[in-house]
Design a protein around this motif. Structure first.
Motif, PDB file in Angstrom:
ATOM      1  N   PRO A 231       0.831  -1.204   0.000  1.00  0.00           N
ATOM      2  CA  PRO A 231       0.000   0.000   0.000  1.00  0.00           C
ATOM      3  C   PRO A 231       0.866   1.254   0.000  1.00  0.00           C
ATOM      4  N   SER A 232       0.387   2.290  -0.677  1.00  0.00           N
ATOM      5  CA  SER A 232       1.130   3.541  -0.719  1.00  0.00           C
ATOM      6  C   SER A 232       1.326   4.082   0.694  1.00  0.00           C
ATOM      7  N   PHE A 233       2.567   4.484   0.990  1.00  0.00           N
ATOM      8  CA  PHE A 233       2.862   5.030   2.314  1.00  0.00           C
ATOM      9  C   PHE A 233       2.319   6.450   2.434  1.00  0.00           C
ATOM     10  N   GLU A 234       2.419   7.230   1.356  1.00  0.00           N
ATOM     11  CA  GLU A 234       1.995   8.629   1.392  1.00  0.00           C
ATOM     12  C   GLU A 234       0.493   8.705   1.644  1.00  0.00           C
ATOM     13  N   GLY A 235       0.109   9.386   2.707  1.00  0.00           N
ATOM     14  CA  GLY A 235      -1.283   9.559   3.047  1.00  0.00           C
ATOM     15  C   GLY A 235      -1.902   8.386   3.785  1.00  0.00           C
ATOM     16  N   SER A 236      -1.122   7.367   4.098  1.00  0.00           N
ATOM     17  CA  SER A 236      -1.654   6.170   4.747  1.00  0.00           C
ATOM     18  C   SER A 236      -1.757   6.368   6.259  1.00  0.00           C
ATOM     19  N   ARG A 237      -2.541   5.489   6.909  1.00  0.00           N
ATOM     20  CA  ARG A 237      -2.600   5.510   8.369  1.00  0.00           C
ATOM     21  C   ARG A 237      -1.221   5.252   8.954  1.00  0.00           C
ATOM     22  N   ARG A 238      -0.459   4.397   8.296  1.00  0.00           N
ATOM     23  CA  ARG A 238       0.895   4.108   8.775  1.00  0.00           C
ATOM     24  C   ARG A 238       1.732   5.381   8.834  1.00  0.00           C
ATOM     25  N   GLN A 239       1.606   6.231   7.801  1.00  0.00           N
ATOM     26  CA  GLN A 239       2.353   7.482   7.787  1.00  0.00           C
ATOM     27  C   GLN A 239       1.943   8.368   8.956  1.00  0.00           C
ATOM     28  N   PHE A 240       0.632   8.469   9.199  1.00  0.00           N
ATOM     29  CA  PHE A 240       0.179   9.364  10.257  1.00  0.00           C
ATOM     30  C   PHE A 240       0.411   8.782  11.645  1.00  0.00           C
ATOM     31  N   ARG A 241       0.426   7.476  11.779  1.00  0.00           N
ATOM     32  CA  ARG A 241       0.852   6.873  13.039  1.00  0.00           C
ATOM     33  C   ARG A 241       2.278   7.322  13.359  1.00  0.00           C
ATOM     34  N   GLY A 242       3.142   7.282  12.352  1.00  0.00           N
ATOM     35  CA  GLY A 242       4.514   7.718  12.549  1.00  0.00           C
ATOM     36  C   GLY A 242       4.609   9.190  12.918  1.00  0.00           C
ATOM     37  N   ARG A 243       3.765  10.012  12.267  1.00  0.00           N
ATOM     38  CA  ARG A 243       3.779  11.444  12.585  1.00  0.00           C
ATOM     39  C   ARG A 243       3.313  11.706  14.017  1.00  0.00           C
ATOM     40  N   VAL A 244       2.316  10.943  14.469  1.00  0.00           N
ATOM     41  CA  VAL A 244       1.862  11.104  15.852  1.00  0.00           C
ATOM     42  C   VAL A 244       2.998  10.792  16.817  1.00  0.00           C
ATOM     43  N   ILE A 245       3.673   9.676  16.599  1.00  0.00           N
ATOM     44  CA  ILE A 245       4.781   9.290  17.488  1.00  0.00           C
ATOM     45  C   ILE A 245       5.879  10.345  17.462  1.00  0.00           C
ATOM     46  N   GLY A 246       6.244  10.791  16.265  1.00  0.00           N
ATOM     47  CA  GLY A 246       7.305  11.797  16.158  1.00  0.00           C
ATOM     48  C   GLY A 246       6.933  13.113  16.824  1.00  0.00           C
ATOM     49  N   THR A 247       5.679  13.539  16.659  1.00  0.00           N
ATOM     50  CA  THR A 247       5.230  14.806  17.252  1.00  0.00           C
ATOM     51  C   THR A 247       5.178  14.716  18.770  1.00  0.00           C
ATOM     52  N   LEU A 248       4.713  13.592  19.297  1.00  0.00           N
ATOM     53  CA  LEU A 248       4.666  13.438  20.752  1.00  0.00           C
ATOM     54  C   LEU A 248       6.064  13.304  21.349  1.00  0.00           C
ATOM     55  N   ARG A 249       6.976  12.733  20.599  1.00  0.00           N
ATOM     56  CA  ARG A 249       8.367  12.702  21.075  1.00  0.00           C
ATOM     57  C   ARG A 249       8.913  14.120  21.221  1.00  0.00           C
ATOM     58  N   GLU A 250       8.542  14.968  20.277  1.00  0.00           N
ATOM     59  CA  GLU A 250       9.066  16.341  20.285  1.00  0.00           C
ATOM     60  C   GLU A 250       8.382  17.202  21.332  1.00  0.00           C
ATOM     61  N   HIS A 251       7.064  17.061  21.482  1.00  0.00           N
ATOM     62  CA  HIS A 251       6.306  17.987  22.323  1.00  0.00           C
ATOM     63  C   HIS A 251       5.825  17.382  23.640  1.00  0.00           C
ATOM     64  N   GLY A 252       5.988  16.085  23.808  1.00  0.00           N
ATOM     65  CA  GLY A 252       5.505  15.455  25.029  1.00  0.00           C
ATOM     66  C   GLY A 252       4.006  15.274  24.981  1.00  0.00           C
ATOM     67  N   GLU A 253       3.298  15.928  25.881  1.00  0.00           N
ATOM     68  CA  GLU A 253       1.845  15.803  25.972  1.00  0.00           C
ATOM     69  C   GLU A 253       1.170  16.877  25.130  1.00  0.00           C
ATOM     70  N   LEU A 254       0.158  16.468  24.333  1.00  0.00           N
ATOM     71  CA  LEU A 254      -0.541  17.428  23.490  1.00  0.00           C
ATOM     72  C   LEU A 254      -2.043  17.167  23.531  1.00  0.00           C
ATOM     73  N   GLU A 255      -2.797  18.260  23.581  1.00  0.00           N
ATOM     74  CA  GLU A 255      -4.245  18.177  23.452  1.00  0.00           C
ATOM     75  C   GLU A 255      -4.564  17.758  22.012  1.00  0.00           C
ATOM     76  N   ILE A 256      -5.678  17.054  21.836  1.00  0.00           N
ATOM     77  CA  ILE A 256      -5.941  16.362  20.580  1.00  0.00           C
ATOM     78  C   ILE A 256      -5.963  17.311  19.376  1.00  0.00           C
ATOM     79  N   ASP A 257      -6.595  18.492  19.494  1.00  0.00           N
ATOM     80  CA  ASP A 257      -6.646  19.397  18.344  1.00  0.00           C
ATOM     81  C   ASP A 257      -5.271  19.967  18.027  1.00  0.00           C
ATOM     82  N   MET A 258      -4.495  20.247  19.065  1.00  0.00           N
ATOM     83  CA  MET A 258      -3.140  20.757  18.849  1.00  0.00           C
ATOM     84  C   MET A 258      -2.296  19.706  18.125  1.00  0.00           C
TER      85      MET A 258
END
Length: 307
Positions: A231-258
């Motif tokens: 399956p294409s990685f671009e735009g996939s749930r797998r891609q956004f799962r990775g973005r969630v992990i990367g963003t939380l690593r950078e910012h720690g705790e985040l409210e859902i809309d942020m």
């Protein structure tokens, strides 16, 4: 002589076996995990290779082992760091990093740091299924059955008319493999499928050692079982799962809309890719043990990495 309905394995199997092994040993792709029999290093390569092209795995594999060179080092690591490495190197589903981390803990705590050495025992490790267990047993301990992946199926289907049936492929592959030589044999037959008997074959160019026995080479009909497309990685749930992990690593705790606004530019709380979509993603990651999702935060739902 047949092996399963429809399959036609050659009578001179000794010659078939030696031709393939000699071809492989004379020239093959150099991957660093082919130069080791360390079961930990081989397990890491197998898990990384499940969704990533082998050429890209080399750098990630070397970097991973430089950072966590043993099961003891990996077991002692912070899981968030391991998952972060996985995400940074685009190695596919992050739960594979979690399982690898847990498997290292099992080896240390349940096996006193010594890897189990049979396919059945290796399947007791977290996230290690039959294919991976057999690969580690073969390449680390020379103690496996025949490996049957997409490349091997394609080879057997074309060369010996093995029916497109998992049991038939297993039977034929194990019938062909010489006893006590699973390490070199499995490397060799996967190499044959990877460089000579690809979807578009290059029989003569790659010097395929099985041309004199191959049904497809004789007939010119190189039909093969359907090969699943990644399956294409671009735009996939797998891609956004990775973005969630990367963003939380950078910012720690985040409210859902942020969090939502940081992982995709088209995030709209009540839109198609809004809170409902992101909640589903976070629930998946929570189920995999990668994030904590607090639905009752003071300012609304909050996500954080699980430590």
């Amino acid at each position: 002589m047949t092996a399963g309905d429809g399959a036609q394995l050659p009578d001179d199997r000794g010659a078939v076996r030696e031709a393939l092994i000699e071809w492989y040993e004379a020239d093959h792709r150099e991957f660093p995990w082919r130069r080791t029999d360390d079961p930990y290093e081989i397990l890491v390569s197998e898990v990384m290779s499940q969704q990533t092209q082998l050429g890209r795995v080399v750098e990630a594999w070397e970097g991973f082992l430089e950072r966590w060179p043993t099961t003891a080092a990996l077991a002692a690591a912070d899981r968030a760091d391991v998952v972060g490495f996985w995400t940074d190197h685009s190695l596919g589903y992050n739960n594979r990093a979690k399982y690898l981390h847990e498997a290292a803990r099992q080896v240390e705590e349940e096996y006193d740091g010594d890897f189990p050495d049979t396919p059945a025992e290796l399947q007791e490790l977290m996230g290690v299924g039959p294919y991976t267990a057999n690969a580690v047993a073969s390449f680390a301990f020379n103690n496996g059955d025949a490996v049957v992946d997409t490349n091997v199926k394609r080879v057997l289907y074309r060369a010996f008319d093995v029916p497109d049936d998992d049991a038939a492929f297993e039977d034929a592959a194990n019938d062909l493999m010489p006893a006590g030589r699973s390490r070199v044999w499995n490397n060799a037959i996967m190499e044959l499928g990877g460089v000579a008997c690809e979807q578009t074959p290059s029989c003569d160019e790659a010097g395929c050692p099985w041309r004199e026995w191959c049904s497809a080479y004789a007939s010119g009909d190189f039909t093969a079982p359907d090969v699943p497309t990644q399956p294409s990685f671009e735009g996939s749930r797998r891609q956004f799962r990775g973005r969630v992990i990367g963003t939380l690593r950078e910012h720690g705790e985040l409210e859902i809309d942020m969090l939502g606004h940081r992982i995709r530019v088209d995030y709209v709380p009540d839109g198609e890719y809004g809170r409902e979509w992101l909640t589903g993603l976070l629930e998946d990651l929570e189920a995999d043990g990668l994030v904590e999702f607090d639905r009752d935060g003071a300012d609304g739902p909050v996500a954080r990495l699980r430590r």
